[in-house]
Design a protein around this motif. Structure first.
Motif, short mmCIF file in Angstrom:
data_model
loop_
_atom_site.label_atom_id
_atom_site.label_comp_id
_atom_site.label_asym_id
_atom_site.label_seq_id
_atom_site.Cartn_x
_atom_site.Cartn_y
_atom_site.Cartn_z
N CYS A 154 5.59 14.14 16.19
CA CYS A 154 4.94 12.91 15.70
C CYS A 154 4.41 13.09 14.28
N MET A 158 6.81 10.49 10.18
CA MET A 158 6.78 9.03 10.33
C MET A 158 8.14 8.47 9.91
N SER A 211 9.45 11.31 17.54
CA SER A 211 8.26 10.73 16.90
C SER A 211 7.99 9.34 17.44
N TYR A 212 6.72 9.08 17.74
CA TYR A 212 6.33 7.71 18.12
C TYR A 212 6.03 6.89 16.89
N ASN A 213 5.89 7.58 15.79
CA ASN A 213 5.35 6.90 14.60
C ASN A 213 6.44 6.20 13.79
N THR A 226 7.30 2.66 11.94
CA THR A 226 6.73 1.41 11.44
C THR A 226 7.63 0.91 10.34
N ARG A 238 1.13 6.82 19.50
CA ARG A 238 1.32 6.69 18.06
C ARG A 238 -0.03 6.80 17.35
N ILE A 239 0.04 7.09 16.07
CA ILE A 239 -1.18 7.43 15.33
C ILE A 239 -2.15 6.26 15.23
N ASP A 240 -1.59 5.03 15.20
CA ASP A 240 -2.45 3.86 15.04
C ASP A 240 -2.82 3.24 16.38
N GLY A 259 3.81 -1.17 15.24
CA GLY A 259 2.61 -0.55 14.72
C GLY A 259 2.06 -1.31 13.53
N MET A 279 -1.72 2.95 9.85
CA MET A 279 -1.14 4.29 9.84
C MET A 279 -1.47 5.01 8.54
N ILE A 288 0.01 13.57 9.96
CA ILE A 288 1.43 13.26 9.73
C ILE A 288 1.78 13.88 8.40
#
Lengths: 240, 251, 742
Positions: free
Chosen positions: C160, C163, C184-186, C188, C405-407, C419, C424, C436
């Motif tokens: 993750c 990004m 990665s979930y990140n 956007t 995810r980060i956000d 996202g 983020m 990240i």
């Protein structure tokens, strides 16, 4: 004819004359064919239409006119460059005039050609003509017009030629065409007289023939170009 | 025999410039120049919520009385009798600029590289019509504000539109009706933008001064020759002819 | 479409059939006559034809179907290729979504393709970021380097820690797939600067994202949208067609846009007060019972609560907020209700405006609900069935990854797969909840489109490795560590894309390369395939594009032939009444005027008006675009002719107070930054509002046409975000405007 002949024109001069005659004729016809506009057509729309049909379109006509014009001008330029002495002599000859006697010659010649000797008498003039040199004043006038007109025609022609090649302002081309056309018109008016005098009138028949043979009879020279004849005679005496 | 024309419903023009871009690509129109345009009215904000702007697409009107053609001395710009399109024969043109000034719609420009006039020809020279495609501006127009077709065909879109809707034309100022073939569905605006037909000085001088002068000069010269010739034929001077033929002179 | 041999027959078939569809081909019968019309005689063949009138002898032209990529609309086009070059792009007359048109941008795609500023080889940064020192790499080196960096980051910061911003390209799905398989979930992208607030609002009202059936509408209120300039197909075209058919158009916009210029009525509404107008509008409709009671009974949830809620929001009150006279609000409410259900509040697209944008758009959605136009002609439609499948792939589980995810959790209505770039970016700068360190962007240019460019630059300071794949050296690419040259849309084969155009169509398209890829350009599928080999998951990209398309079209195999023959496949799926017999996808299974989830989460279940901030001497900066450019894609030699730099629009009255003159250079300053650009005085501005167009003032010197031309909105916009969706809020910046000194 057993009369003595005097050399008048070199082979090159003769060639240049007839080359010029051909070019003028061709350029005049093609040039006239290029004018296609209701308000301008000097001889009517049929002529440009005919010329375009013959040449396969106005663009071909223009191209022939342009390149023939360039060849014509180029030939004279070459002559001037390679025959500087002859060119200078020619220019000096045609641009040297003695106003008093030459004007009288012109008046007399005009009367003589249109009304004959009676005409001269009617105006109280004697039948003898003021003596002329290598060229008579009429020939000089036409030669002057040809030289000056030729330069103007070449310059304006070049302006039009280069207009679409390298000129960013359309004005010079537009005015060049006006001047080109005007000059050709004036020279052509003179040309009509020149052709008549040389090729049709009996008066100058020997001169016309000399444009093929290069020679005139001494009699003709003495009679029509007494000053030239005198000069030739002097030189001959010297040589002798 | 066709008569191509454009009927424009300017009320649906959204000023998106697609027609201008399409034309530019199709006809390789150089940067800074356009063969067609979209004009607009100046909004009057005192009208509040009713403030409006009217956008009006245009281009060469392919006039029936084309002053550009009249100003061209060589026929390089001409009206095609087959379809009514006003063409420029670039190979016959010397780039004198007469036609550009003579157009009251400012529909022509001098091509900066070719140095000849350039204008809309309904995409004829690009070959679109030949390939059965509509002019580029018409084909691409999102709201079909521009409609193109043959007026001599009663079933064409343009004929039908002109039958169905009142139409107006944008006319030149100064009284010369160039008889444009671009019709706007009525209520178009602006309609007062066309200029006057202006024949450039060089043309006017050639037509009204130089041409008569040349004709007179050549005419007088020809007259003189005729007189001389007549004299030679009908009353030759005896002595002269003798003089010519006999070898020794008297003087 | 195959070139040369069979294209002529295909073109012929295309044309003859097109007669019924459009005007294309109507000239065909006369083609032979036209060919000789110029009357150029035979000798011309022997002379230069370059200057000749009439149709010059040309090399054969072949026609190829493709789909435009100059914006997100994906209009069908026919590329005309001559001597291996694309010479013209024409609209595909069979492409109903765009009503057979191509806008200026589509036409200018030729310049996009042959842009001299295009990236030609992979480039590795040598100097400092933004310094512009690059080293050419081979693809082998570039891919090895990327794999190495990603592996390093994954090992140290988990997967993750990278990004991904896959963009909205037809190949973006490959980078999405790659990101998910990589772990990665990140993810956007551009959408979080754009339409999320509107989507969120309609999802939370109707359970669906809306499609406006503009063509059949009789009354449309357009607020927070400018469809005649920000072109949306088919809405833009349909709007003018509807208008021809008597549709009334009312525009609320602080700026006199071209949409306003062509509307029946335009109100220069105070920015940020749209909700006041719509609350008042609905209060009139509920109070005067102008809605359809049967529809309300069957479809609406919370009508009584809502009616009670908006009783306070009278037109007289709203007039004080938004500046539109009460009698006009009342009149418009009655008029639009009378035209219902074939009337609508246009949902719009970019709704990244205010911190309250989801609620503002919800007030508009609720007005639509009260017009009972849902799922009906001339109203707001649900998504139709196209039948294009998203091919399945396995997403591996990585034990060391963080929970989400980060956000996550930073906005209550975050749309999970989108996202929020804004949130983020803040999280990356803070390093919380986790770091990240890598970023892979494809055809997105956050440096130029995301508010607060300085913050984006700050974010970059926290990233070890930024790789960017694009066509040109965008500002984002300019600040990247590795730049990968992408082919333009005319040079590649793309997977199937499903498109919907309200009632116009539900269709599928793909792209086949019109010309071969130039330079060292490689498409995203190839990049992902190559990287997957290096990162140890080659099985996730073990397919060819043809196999992928086959899998996408599994349930509609007939689409293959249709796309080949016409450039587009239409699914004759249901248009109206999709939800006639089935419940909506909302919690109440009805249209939620009262949103229960919001109530549960402590959000206002019904829109509550909050007056926008105001500051003495400051202007609210609004942004937007023209019909010639999409976002930051301004570096186009043809389009730049329509507008070669942006200006600051201001009403002459406030300008006079400030002593500012038309055309002079002014400085526009916010807490985020300061820019200088020319002032344009324009009466068509609400007096407390100033406007700037997007896409100018590029930092990258390799965007030669727009580098330092005009000013960048990203530099001066503060980075606010929509409380609910996390979408960027780009109309929340108050700026001061002063004459530039020196």
């Amino acid at each position: 004819m057993n009369e003595r002949m005097i050399h008048r024109h070199t082979r090159l001069s003769i060639f240049m004359h007839w080359f010029n005659a051909f070019c003028w004729f061709a350029l005049l016809l093609t040039g006239l064919g290029l004018i296609k506009n209701e308000q301008l057509n000097p001889v009517g729309a049929w002529f440009p239409s005919l010329m375009r049909s013959l040449f396969g379109g106005g663009e071909n006509l223009l191209m022939v006119h342009q390149y023939l014009g360039l060849i014509w001008a180029g030939a004279f330029l070459a002559y001037v460059l390679f025959k500087r002495r002859e060119t200078w002599a020619f220019l000096k000859e045609v641009f040297t005039v003695s106003p008093a006697s030459d004007m009288l010659w012109l008046v007399k010649m005009n009367l003589k050609m249109t009304m004959g000797r009676k005409g001269l008498q009617r105006f109280g003039l004697t039948p003898d003509m003021p003596p002329q040199g290598f060229y008579n004043f009429g020939q000089k006038l036409f030669a002057q017009a040809s030289v000056v007109g030729g330069v103007v025609i070449v310059v304006t022609g070049l302006v039009m030629f280069f207009s679409t090649i390298s000129m960013d302002n359309p004005g010079p081309a537009a005015w060049s065409r006006v001047i080109h056309y005007l000059t050709v018109g004036v020279v052509f008016a003179g040309l009509l007289v020149h052709i008549f005098m040389a090729a049709i009138s009996r008066e100058e028949r020997p001169a016309f023939m000399s444009m093929f043979t290069g020679n005139v009879s001494e009699h003709y020279a003495r009679h029509h170009h007494p000053l030239w004849h005198a000069q030739v005679a002097t030189e001959k005496d010297k040589d002798d | 025999m066709k008569k191509y024309a454009m009927v424009i419903d300017s009320s649906v023009c959204i000023d998106c410039k697609a027609c201008m871009a399409s034309c530019k690509v199709q006809n390789n129109v150089p940067r800074g120049y356009w063969r067609n345009w979209i004009k607009h009215t100046i909004p009057d904000f005192s009208k509040g919520p009713l403030t409006r702007t009217h956008f009006q697409p245009g281009g060469c009107m392919q006039c029936d009385n084309p002053t550009c053609v009249q100003a061209c001395p060589s026929g390089a710009t001409y009206k095609d009798p087959q379809n009514g399109i006003v063409h420029v024969n670039e190979a016959l043109c010397i780039g004198c600029g007469n036609c550009i000034k003579a157009c009251p719609y400012d529909a022509r420009f001098r091509h900066p590289d070719k140095r000849v006039p350039d204008k809309c020809d309904f995409c004829f020279s690009s070959g679109r019509l030949e390939r059965g495609l509509l002019p580029a501006c018409v084909d691409t127009c999102p709201t079909k504000a521009r409609v193109f077709g043959d007026l001599s065909d009663p079933d064409s879109d343009v004929s039908r539109l002109l039958r169905d809707k009142p139409a107006v034309r944008v006319l030149a100022k100064g009284g010369i009706d160039t008889k444009p073939n671009m019709y706007y569905v009525a209520a178009t605006a602006p309609t007062d933008w066309a200029g006057e037909v202006e024949f450039p000085g060089a043309f006017t001088v050639m037509a009204t001064l130089v041409n008569p002068v040349v004709k007179v000069a050549v005419g007088l010269s020809a007259l003189g020759v005729a007189v001389m010739w007549a004299k030679q034929i009908f009353s030759p001077d005896k002595e002269e002819s003798e003089h010519e033929s006999s070898a020794p002179g008297k003087d | 479409m195959k070139p040369a041999t069979d294209s002529s027959t295909r073109e012929h078939g295309m044309k003859t059939e097109a007669k019924t569809l459009s005007r294309r081909g109507f000239l065909q019968a006369s083609a032979a006559v036209a060919a000789t019309a110029a009357g150029v005689p035979a000798l011309k063949g022997y002379v230069s034809s370059a200057h000749a009138a009439g149709v010059a002898q040309q090399a054969p032209i072949t026609s190829h179907y493709t789909v435009c990529d100059m914006c997100f609309n994906r209009c069908g086009m026919i590329a005309q290729v001559q001597n291996g070059r694309v010479v013209k792009l024409d609209p595909n007359p069979k492409f109903l979504k765009s009503r057979g048109m191509l806008c200026a941008r589509g036409n200018a795609a030729v310049e996009h393709l042959y842009d001299p500023d295009r990236l030609k080889t992979p480039l590795l940064r040598k100097g400092a970021r933004g310094e512009g020192k690059w080293q050419q790499l081979t693809w082998e080196q570039a891919l090895d380097h990327t794999a190495e960096q990603f592996t390093r980051i994954a090992e140290k910061y988990t997967r993750c820690g990278v990004m991904f911003s896959p963009g909205s390209d037809m190949q973006s799905q490959f980078l999405n797939r790659f990101a998910e398989v990589f772990g990665s979930y990140n993810i956007t992208s551009h959408e979080t600067l754009c339409l999320l607030s509107k989507n969120r609002a309609y999802l939370d009202t109707f359970g669906e994202t809306p499609y406006a059936d503009v063509l059949y509408s009789k009354y449309i209120i357009i607020a927070g949208a400018n469809p005649l300039e920000a072109i949306i197909t088919p809405d833009t075209i349909d709007l003018m067609e509807a208008r021809k058919n008597g549709c009334k158009i009312v525009v609320l916009d602080p700026r006199y846009t071209k949409t306003a210029a062509l509307a029946d009525e335009w109100f220069a509404i105070r920015p940020g007060t749209d909700m006041a107008f719509f609350l008042a509008l609905t209060s009139v409709i509920t109070e005067e019972r102008l809605y359809d009671p049967d529809f309300a009974e069957k479809m609406l949830f919370g009508l009584d609560e809502y009616a009670a809620h908006v009783r306070q929001y009278t037109p007289e009150w709203a007039a004080g907020e938004c500046g539109i006279p009460a009698q006009d609000i009342r009149r418009i409410a009655r008029e639009i209700a009378a035209a219902a259900p074939a009337s609508m509040i246009y949902p719009g697209r970019r709704s990244s405006d205010y911190e309250d944008s989801t609620q503002i758009r919800r007030s508009m959605a609720i007005a639509n609900a009260l017009l009972s136009n849902w799922d009906r002609p001339g109203g707001v439609l649900a998504a139709r069935e196209v039948g294009v499948r998203a091919p399945y792939f396995d997403v591996p589980w990585y034990d060391d990854n963080p929970a989400d995810r980060i956000d996550h959790g930073m906005a209550p209505g975050l749309i999970h797969h989108e996202g929020s770039f804004k949130l983020m970016r803040d999280a990356i700068i803070k390093g919380e909840p986790y770091p990240i360190r890598g970023w892979f962007t494809f055809k997105t240019n956050f440096m130029q489109t995301a508010a607060n460019r300085n913050k984006t630059l700050e974010m970059l300071n926290h990233l070890d490795f930024v790789v960017n794949a694009d066509i040109v050296m965008s500002d984002t690419a300019w600040y990247s560590d590795l730049v990968l040259p992408s082919p333009s849309f005319l040079e590649r084969n793309d997977p199937v894309s499903a498109l919907q155009g309200s009632s116009a169509c539900a269709c599928a398209v793909w792209r086949d390369a019109v010309v071969p890829a130039m330079y060292e350009c490689r498409d995203m599928l190839w990049i992902c395939t190559e990287l997957s080999k290096r990162l140890g998951f080659p099985e996730s990209f073990d397919f060819t594009l043809d196999e992928y398309r086959k899998s996408q079209l599994e349930s509609i195999p007939e689409a293959f032939e249709a796309i080949k023959a016409d450039g587009v496949y239409y699914n004759p799926s249901k248009v109206y009444g999709i939800y006639f017999d089935s419940p909506l996808k909302t919690q109440a299974q009805k249209i939620e005027l009262f949103n229960q989830r919001y109530a549960h989460e402590g959000l206002d279940p019904m829109p509550v008006y909050k007056a926008p901030r105001r500051k003495e001497g400051a202007f609210r900066l609004v942004v937007g675009r023209t019909a010639f450019f999409t976002h930051s894609n301004t570096n186009n030699a043809l389009l730049i002719e329509f507008k070669d730099e942006n200006t600051l629009w201001m009403h002459p009255r406030p300008a006079a107070k400030l002593g500012l003159k038309d055309g002079e250079m002014v400085e526009v300053e916010s807490s985020a930054g300061k820019v200088a650009l020319a002032l344009r005085l324009f009466e068509g501005m609400e007096e407390e509002t100033v406007y700037m167009a997007t896409g100018f003032g590029a930092l990258s010197p390799e965007l030669r046409l727009v580098h330092n031309r005009g000013a960048s909105i990203a530099e001066v916009l503060e980075d606010h975000s929509d409380f609910i969706s996390g979408n960027m809020a780009m109309h929340e910046t108050l700026v001061t405007v002063t004459r530039r000194v020196g």
